[in-house]
Design an enzyme around this catalytic site. Structure first.
Site, PDB file in Angstrom:
ATOM      1  N   ARG B 310      64.055 -44.795 -23.820  1.00  0.00           N
ATOM      2  CA  ARG B 310      64.092 -43.733 -24.834  1.00  0.00           C
ATOM      3  C   ARG B 310      63.532 -44.225 -26.178  1.00  0.00           C
ATOM      4  O   ARG B 310      62.950 -43.451 -26.929  1.00  0.00           O
ATOM      5  CB  ARG B 310      65.507 -43.173 -24.996  1.00  0.00           C
ATOM      6  CG  ARG B 310      65.566 -41.893 -25.798  1.00  0.00           C
ATOM      7  CD  ARG B 310      66.935 -41.242 -25.745  1.00  0.00           C
ATOM      8  NE  ARG B 310      67.089 -40.311 -24.634  1.00  0.00           N
ATOM      9  CZ  ARG B 310      66.802 -38.995 -24.696  1.00  0.00           C
ATOM     10  NH1 ARG B 310      66.362 -38.453 -25.808  1.00  0.00           N
ATOM     11  NH2 ARG B 310      66.959 -38.239 -23.643  1.00  0.00           N
ATOM     12  N   GLU B 766      72.846 -35.531 -30.978  1.00  0.00           N
ATOM     13  CA  GLU B 766      72.187 -36.761 -31.402  1.00  0.00           C
ATOM     14  C   GLU B 766      71.124 -36.597 -32.492  1.00  0.00           C
ATOM     15  O   GLU B 766      71.025 -37.440 -33.383  1.00  0.00           O
ATOM     16  CB  GLU B 766      71.537 -37.446 -30.187  1.00  0.00           C
ATOM     17  CG  GLU B 766      72.527 -37.860 -29.139  1.00  0.00           C
ATOM     18  CD  GLU B 766      71.833 -38.312 -27.871  1.00  0.00           C
ATOM     19  OE1 GLU B 766      71.779 -39.524 -27.627  1.00  0.00           O
ATOM     20  OE2 GLU B 766      71.347 -37.459 -27.115  1.00  0.00           O
TER      21      GLU B 766
END
Ligand code: FES
Ligand code: FES
Lengths: 165, 811
Positions: B310, B766
């Site tokens: 990621r 997030e």
């Protein structure tokens, strides 16, 4: 060694035998009095999750030895509401959504009640922030917390005025 | 309609009265044993255990060393490389070596301290540099994602920007520490209460540890006192330890870590070193960038591979890079096993490219925001039918900062306006998918809205005027320097492990019309339960009180994914909707004849079941459905469509959509001490069509503050022997109430998600964390105002780091 103390917790008088003089007020409340509303965040006086009122003043219950509290009057989050009627600070925390996970909330609320009683902050947001800075909130619900304290302080002040008028 | 309402969190009354129970608050059954681990004091050593004194200690019921467990239970969420106890060799300072069960928590800890532990120390690999030198890594070699000919692009570029940024780790400091309670049931079964974001994994790992099938283990999670990723895998050890001891002794068993142990034992955010080389033209356009990301994973694999992936996937952030190469080294070290933390590697990757933008602007003498905008992906065109962009928020306008006493607390006294944020936005149509507007991993960006968001935010926070005021201030003041920066966020939504993008739900309607709802997501303060309950109430046209939210329970909804990757509402909201709609259809079939309508024409609203003029109450419809012997219970299931991803090749569409945001922060530094403060922050964040604006704004504020904390005060320090020295809030500084920006405005960009998410909302857990990068970038600007040189500010930008950067700027 056994030590006996007697104290008032949320209005109830309790006689307690302590098998160890090092038992903290926090452990006494959580483990022996079935009052788990007061939270243990760090157990070393650094987060404020365990804040309760002792004789009307806010303290970290994890740093307070139970044995020193003979004759004291302790108020925890469980004892703040009058039956079904929430304390103005509790109501304000709901209205301003002053929490996310809620774990710091009992400590925040008790600290706010103590702060308002100290009469130092008024409804000055900046001073409330300073006055509440010993109560960590990892979710950072600080905005709602500040607004809730401000609002509750205002409401309590005007209720007092009405009473004295 | 119950969606799109700013309702407070669920269980609000319980939270304010102390009635909300967390694992450690559950009444323990009589006879409960309490556990403590004995921990390694050395980062890497062969260990011999003398446990006689531990066994003889007061109140001890059972002591287990590595020789007492065969097979040794595994706690890893990935590679089966985390035995519950170290087997002869300790791999980090804090590694659990043995397990004590005693009559109380305190007695267990006291006993554990009595062990005589012999260490034969071995060479420990502690730092990124150590690991590179020893080639200590996970996977055979680095992963590389590549787009275009990056070497050629950089060598042809007129300007070269080259440097290194160190990105610090972060302790979760969930206010509720890790905890678990295991209760043996009849016939070898086990009930586990765990403070976990991933009940199914706890169930799976406990079943494995006990040598039982998954149906013998039931895991329940009502709520967590914060998770932030730290309870995705790090709770496994406690739950497994409790279950193993409970199975051996037949007694209930509870374990919680003391705060210091929690810091020392559990994994944190990965720290990174990112080396960069980038080529720019004179107008600030990036022609190519080459990133090498070194990621410190700690002693076991845990979730490090997808975290590192990621980070690679966010190395572009909001910028269209004509040529790019991202090389990722996943380094194995003798430190805590770094784990998931809000953003899951994305923030670290993003810091890399934001640093490149600031550095390029400095080299080229351009405005950093202009450089950023010049490199944005192409904008999704505004749909002609719907206006986009809202009115200017009164609260965001015209809040001049005081010009005196900037360093003093209390200097900024302006009512902040979040909580009742203005909304912006509108529908956007899709950008035609073209390879030219693609990420370095080949995903075409079709929903980009940051041009318009940046424009709106810059206008409303009066960016240009304030930038000029900052420059003026800096010219006049030698000691206090100010900085201002506006940075964007583009964050990919979906688990990059494609199969995890699924969810289940179970909805019951009882005879009296009350609704009970269960799904696989867990509540940790993010407001998931409330949002999903809003979905259920809205599908049935009922007030919220008619819907009861129940604890996450593996016996009700099986095979769930972790509540992570911001996906909780997206996935579970859709699953609950599917279940509700199945029940609605059945009710409609039953009552259609009576209401003289086609089942498809029946609507559920305001507690009524209606077809045109004809209607009956919800309760009546439920009674009729029950009497007709039709089921009022349904499961729902959802799998995110359209995603496909090859993580080895670095190609495909890993994300269903992107969530966007932008933040502008203004800071002041004291050049004599490095001390610094956030004066004002303005945020505009995209939640799609927000399901619950109050909860979303809370997530945005909380995420920003946590991100700013990560990049400024939250410094983790390991000593030369690999011991974590910052293991309590006294030494590890998270933001307090007084650290929040003096002026703090949050507005929602409230345009509908173009993808068919639940009520067209967007995930919000997030992405806002990365808005904190604006603070770090503003601090770098303030440092740069001190002299002609590149200040090379590192993270976390503690007072020390700022002071060093000021020195470098002055040369
Ligand atoms: S638990 Fe008492 S201050 Fe943290
Ligand atoms: S609400 Fe989670 S710690 Fe404050």
């Amino acid at each position: 060694m056994s030590l006996s103390i007697s104290l008032t917790v949320n209005g109830d008088r309790c006689d307690v035998d302590l098998d160890d003089p090092r038992v903290t007020l926090l452990d006494l409340l959580r483990e022996r009095m079935a009052l788990p509303g007061t939270k243990k965040g760090c157990d070393r006086g650094q987060c404020g999750a365990c804040t309760v009122l002792v004789n009307g003043r806010r303290i970290n219950s994890c740093l307070t030895l139970a044995v020193t509290l003979n004759g004291a009057e302790v108020t925890t989050i469980e004892g703040l509401a009058a039956g079904e009627d929430l304390h103005p600070v509790q109501t304000a925390f709901i209205e301003h959504d002053g929490f996310q996970c809620g774990y710091c909330t009992p400590g925040q609320i008790m600290s706010a009640v103590g702060l308002i009683a100290e009469g130092q902050a008024g409804d000055d947001a900046e001073r409330i922030r300073e006055g509440m800075s010993g109560n960590l909130c990892r979710c950072s619900a600080y905005h709602g917390i500040t607004e809730a304290v401000q609002d509750a302080a205002r409401r309590m002040a005007s209720a007092d005025e009405r009473k004295s008028a | 309609m119950t969606v799109a309402k700013p309702l407070p969190h669920d269980a609000a009354r319980l939270h304010v009265t102390g009635g909300a129970r967390y694992v450690d608050d559950l009444p323990t059954p009589p006879g409960t044993l309490h556990l403590a681990f004995g921990l390694s004091a050395k980062a890497r050593a062969k260990v011999t255990l003398g446990l006689e004194a531990v066994r003889a200690s007061a109140g001890v019921a059972l002591v287990l060393g590595p020789g007492d467990l065969d097979p040794m239970p595994d706690c890893s969420p990935s590679a089966h490389d985390e035995p519950l106890l170290a087997m002869g060799e300790a791999f980090y300072a804090g590694h659990p070596l043995f397990l004590v069960a005693a009559e109380s928590h305190l007695l267990a800890r006291k006993a554990a301290a009595k062990a005589e532990i012999g260490y034969e120390e071995l060479d420990a690999i502690l730092t990124i540099e150590d690991a590179i030198a020893a080639d200590s890594r996970f996977e055979d070699g680095p992963r590389v994602y590549e787009k275009g000919d990056v070497m050629a692009a950089i060598s042809r570029a007129p300007h070269l920007v080259e440097g290194r940024v160190l990105v610090g780790g972060q302790e979760h400091f969930y206010l509720e520490g890790q905890s678990a309670l295991a209760i043996p049931t009849e016939d070898g079964g086990m009930v586990v209460h765990s403070s976990s974001q991933h009940p199914t994994e706890i169930q799976h790992k406990v079943a494995d540890a006990l040598g039982r099938a998954m149906h013998d283990v039931k895991v329940e999670v009502r709520r967590m006192g914060g998770g932030f990723g730290g309870k995705e895998s790090q709770g496994n050890h406690l739950a497994i330890a409790c279950a193993v001891v409970a199975a051996r002794t037949g007694r209930p068993v509870k374990m919680r870590y003391d705060r210091d142990d929690d810091f020392v034992v559990t994994g944190k955010r990965h720290d990174f070193r990112i080396d960069y080389r980038a080529g720019f033209d004179g107008e600030g356009r990036c022609l190519g960038v080459d990133f090498v990301q070194y990621c410190r994973c700690g002693w076991s694999m845990d979730l490090s591979l997808p975290v590192a992936d990621r980070a690679m996937l966010h190395a572009d952030n909001a910028y269209l890079l004509p040529a790019a190469r991202i090389t990722s080294h996943r380094l194995k070290t003798n430190t805590q096993s770094a784990t998931a933390f809000r953003g899951f590697g994305g923030p670290q990757g993003m810091v890399g490219i934001e640093r490149v933008m600031d550095h390029a602007a400095h080299v080229l003498g351009l405005d950093p925001l202009e450089v950023r905008r010049a490199n944005y992906y192409r904008e999704a065109p505004v749909a002609a039918s719907e206006a986009s962009g809202g009115s200017i928020s009164g609260k965001m306008k015209g809040q001049p900062l005081p010009t005196a006493d900037l360093a003093g607390r209390g200097s900024v006294k302006v009512e902040t306006g979040s909580g009742k944020a203005t909304r912006y936005g509108g529908a956007h149509s899709r950008v035609p998918a073209t390879a030219e507007n693609a990420t370095p991993y080949g995903m075409e960006v079709t929903d980009f809205i940051l041009h318009e968001m940046t424009e709106t935010l810059a206008r409303d926070c009066e960016f240009e005027a304030r930038k000029a005021a900052v420059a003026e201030w800096n010219a006049a003041n030698p000691v206090l320097k100010r900085g201002i920066a506006l940075t964007p966020v583009k964050f990919g939504i979906s688990f990059t492990l494609t199969h995890l993008n699924q969810a289940g739900a179970l909805v019951h309607v009882y005879q009296d019309g009350s609704v009970s709802m269960n799904h696989g997501g867990t509540e940790m303060g993010q407001g998931l339960f409330q949002k999903v309950a809003q979905v259920a109430a809205s599908r049935f046209g009922l007030p919220m009180e008619r819907v009861r939210i129940t604890a996450t329970d593996t016996a009700k909804v099986p095979n769930t994914s972790a509540t992570a990757a911001s996906s909780g509402s997206d996935l579970n909201g859709m699953a609950v909707k599917a279940a509700c709609d199945a029940i609605r259809d059945r009710i409609a079939e039953v009552v259609a004849a009576e209401l003289q309508a086609e089942p498809a024409a029946i609507v559920f609203e305001d507690g009524q079941v209606r077809a045109g003029e004809a209607s009956m109450s919800w309760e009546e419809a439920i009674a009729k459905t029950y009497m007709a012997r039709v089921s009022l219970s349904a499961t729902g299931f959802y799998a995110t469509p359209g995603i496909e991803w090859d993580r080895i090749a670095g190609r495909g569409r890993p994300f269903y959509y992107f969530a966007y945001g932008a933040a502008c922060s203004e800071v002041v530094i004291d050049t004599l001490t490095g001390e610094n403060r956030i004066l004002r922050t303005d945020i505009l964040h995209d939640c799609g069509a927000s399901l619950n604006p109050a909860i979303d704004i809370g997530q945005i504020e909380g995420g920003f503050v946590q991100g700013a904390g990560w990049l400024t005060t939250e410094e983790l320090v390991w000593d030369g022997a690999g011991r974590l020295r910052t293991h309590a809030p006294s030494t590890y500084k998270i933001p307090a109430c007084s650290d929040r920006p003096g002026v703090f405005n949050v507005a929602l960009w409230d345009g509908a998600n173009r993808e068919e998410t639940i009520y067209r909302s967007k995930a919000v857990g997030e992405p806002p964390l990365m808005l904190g990068i604006s603070v770090w970038s503003a601090l770098a600007q303030a440092c740069a105002a001190c002299g002609p040189n590149w200040p090379d500010l590192q993270t976390p930008a503690t007072a020390e780091a700022v002071l060093a950067a000021v020195g470098r700027a002055r040369g």
